[in-house]
Design an enzyme around this catalytic site. Structure first.
Site, PDB file in Angstrom:
ATOM      1  N   PHE A 152       0.876  -1.172   0.000  1.00  0.00           N
ATOM      2  CA  PHE A 152       0.000   0.000   0.000  1.00  0.00           C
ATOM      3  C   PHE A 152       0.920   1.231   0.000  1.00  0.00           C
ATOM      4  CE2 PHE A 152      -2.663   3.213   2.007  1.00  0.00           C
ATOM      5  CZ  PHE A 152      -3.914   2.975   1.455  1.00  0.00           C
ATOM      6  N   TYR A 246     -10.914   0.942  10.845  1.00  0.00           N
ATOM      7  CA  TYR A 246     -12.135   1.393  10.150  1.00  0.00           C
ATOM      8  C   TYR A 246     -12.525   0.474   8.997  1.00  0.00           C
ATOM      9  CZ  TYR A 246      -8.468   3.680   7.323  1.00  0.00           C
ATOM     10  OH  TYR A 246      -7.343   3.954   6.593  1.00  0.00           O
ATOM     11  N   LYS A 247     -11.732  -0.578   8.755  1.00  0.00           N
ATOM     12  CA  LYS A 247     -12.064  -1.526   7.691  1.00  0.00           C
ATOM     13  C   LYS A 247     -12.886  -2.665   8.300  1.00  0.00           C
ATOM     14  CE  LYS A 247      -8.234   0.156   4.935  1.00  0.00           C
ATOM     15  NZ  LYS A 247      -6.814   0.053   4.606  1.00  0.00           N
TER      16      LYS A 247
HETATM   17  C1  LIG Z   1      -6.031   1.184   4.413  1.00  0.00           C
HETATM   18  C2  LIG Z   1      -4.557   0.994   4.549  1.00  0.00           C
HETATM   19  C3  LIG Z   1      -3.750   1.956   5.154  1.00  0.00           C
HETATM   20  C4  LIG Z   1      -4.344   3.280   5.554  1.00  0.00           C
HETATM   21  O1  LIG Z   1      -3.531   4.045   6.356  1.00  0.00           O
HETATM   22  P1  LIG Z   1      -4.128   5.359   7.044  1.00  0.00           P
HETATM   23  O2  LIG Z   1      -3.016   5.935   7.763  1.00  0.00           O
HETATM   24  O3  LIG Z   1      -5.293   4.927   7.877  1.00  0.00           O
HETATM   25  O4  LIG Z   1      -4.652   6.242   5.953  1.00  0.00           O
HETATM   26  C5  LIG Z   1      -2.402   1.680   5.325  1.00  0.00           C
HETATM   27  N1  LIG Z   1      -1.879   0.497   4.914  1.00  0.00           N
HETATM   28  C6  LIG Z   1      -2.639  -0.446   4.316  1.00  0.00           C
HETATM   29  C7  LIG Z   1      -2.042  -1.737   3.885  1.00  0.00           C
HETATM   30  C8  LIG Z   1      -3.988  -0.214   4.092  1.00  0.00           C
HETATM   31  O5  LIG Z   1      -4.737  -1.125   3.484  1.00  0.00           O
END
Ligand SMILES: *Cc1c(COP(=O)(O)O)cnc(C)c1O
Length: 426
Positions: A152, A246-247
């Site tokens: 990500f 939040y997921k």
């Molecule tokens: C959703 C997600 C994030 C999101 O990070 P935030 O700091 O909450 O925006 C980070 N890493 C992965 C692998 C994700 O799927």
């Protein structure tokens, strides 16, 4: 680190040629129907614990649905704890200790004993704390950091910064090669448990063992596995882990993330963000930083109390949910989806990026097709909500707590209609 489908290591046959392996439904005569699968689903009753409507909601891997008890609880917190008790709530309502308390609520869902999970800040910020903490623990002689090449984006950006700040070299390596790539120069390895695009589940036990064999530390991002499948952090010796709430944990938009610091590393954890909340005596307000013992060392500043307490209320839905049952339903949902896509989508129009083997599949299915952005917009207009990822990927997340097999059937049916251009008046 580019977000292109061609970088995904996955190349599996189209869904039409990947009948479900394992306990899920099989194609052909006698395969259970959605109604039969729903009738046999022991988690089916949990759907009533969420605010849902007729929409088929397959985006719980981006933003989990609202647990029905949260609005009332949050209103009560605002009215009583903030409105009436005001400053007294830091002690009397347990605000000060909430990051560790909520962490202990998440701990069993990720296979952690109490006292190792703290909640606060975003996943991005926690990636930074965990990775720099791991690099510092590894000592000065190890000069490289490995990162999952398809990570990500935020993890990749932060890994680059963490490596640069600590004078290490960052080396992106495909997840499948991380175990072999870790060596005597490696300080730490940052990897995603489930790939956010393809839905591939990586080998956390095997990679962690290999990383340890090389004398390095393993940092896992659990954003797409926490609340979707068993993780086993303690069992597999994971050093640090982070994840979103939040997921699949349904904590609400922007809910604070969690940070796992393995008990044996807490005394040596040298946080790159040593705020007053992680001070041994935070209210003495001294000029010299003395880190507290325990997982509170992962905190920085004042927690986001309203979001944190909304998350705490949201976690009530997990009471009594067996992670093994959760995983079985998740796999049954994705198997059923692949089967129904094969039945409803004309052959050759989609290609499945998610591995067919259960051992390599998270709780989402990623389908590649041409015109994917328009296809998803059309699906959403028809009441089937998934999401689109550049350049050509349709993502469908299957939240075992509230997704029904009837939802899955309808999603595949509508996808088939959209792709076949068969607009039949619905
Ligand atoms: C959703 C997600 C994030 C999101 O990070 P935030 O700091 O909450 O925006 C980070 N890493 C992965 C692998 C994700 O799927």
């Amino acid at each position: 680190m580019s977000d292109t489908a061609s970088q995904s290591p996955m190349s599996v046959p189209p869904a039409a040629h990947t009948p479900g392996a394992g306990p899920g439904p099989r194609p052909g005569r006698g395969a259970p129907t959605a109604a039969e699968l729903d009738a046999a689903d022991v988690l089916a009753g949990l759907r009533d614990a969420f605010v849902l409507d007729d929409t088929v909601y397959l985006d719980g891997n981006s933003l989990g649905a609202l647990p029905a008890a949260v609005p009332g609880r949050l209103a009560e917190i605002v009215r009583r704890e903030w409105g009436e008790l005001r400053i007294r709530s830091w002690t009397e309502s347990g605000w000060w200790t909430a990051p560790e308390r909520v962490g202990d609520r998440i701990a069993p869902l990720i296979g952690a004993a109490p006292g190792q999970v703290v909640v606060g800040d975003s996943t991005s910020v926690n990636v930074f704390k965990a990775l720099v903490g791991a690099i510092r623990l590894a000592g000065p002689d190890r000069d490289e950091v490995l990162v999952d090449a398809d990570t990500f984006p935020t993890d990749g950006y932060l890994a680059e910064s963490a490596a640069r700040m600590t004078g290490r070299t960052l080396r992106p390596v495909p997840a499948a090669e991380l175990a072999r790539a870790a060596g005597p120069r490696t300080a730490a390895v940052l990897a995603n448990h489930v790939d956010y695009r393809s839905g591939e589940l990586h080998d956390l036990p095997g990679i962690t063992e290999a990383v340890h064999g090389a004398g390095a530390l393993a940092v896992w991002d659990l954003c797409h596995s926490a609340g979707a499948l068993p993780v086993g952090l303690d069992e597999h010796g994971v050093d640090f882990a982070v994840g979103c709430t939040y997921k699949y944990l349904n904590g609400g938009p922007g809910a604070p993330a969690f940070l796992y610091i393995r008990a044996e590393h807490q005394a040596g954890f040298d946080s790159p963000l040593p705020g007053w909340n992680s001070h041994a005596e935070p209210f003495r307000m001294t000029g010299r930083y003395t880190p507290v013992e325990g997982v509170r060392r992962g905190r920085v500043g004042t927690p986001d109390i309203l979001s944190l307490l909304a998350l705490e209320a949201a976690l009530d839905v997990w009471e009594g949910v067996d992670p093994v049952v959760l995983r079985a339903k998740s796999l049954a949902l994705t198997d059923f989806f692949l089967d129904r896509v094969a039945a409803h989508v004309p052959a050759g129009l989609v290609e499945c990026l998610t591995p067919a083997e259960h051992a390599r599949r998270g709780s989402q299915i990623a389908l590649r097709c041409s015109g994917a952005a328009a296809v998803m917009a059309e699906l959403i207009a028809r009441g089937v909500v998934g999401d689109f990822r550049e350049p050509d990927v349709l993502r469908f997340g299957f939240t075992p707590l509230y997704t029904s097999f009837a939802d899955v059937e309808r999603a595949a049916l509508e996808l088939g209609r959209v792709l076949a251009g068969r607009v039949d008046g619905r």
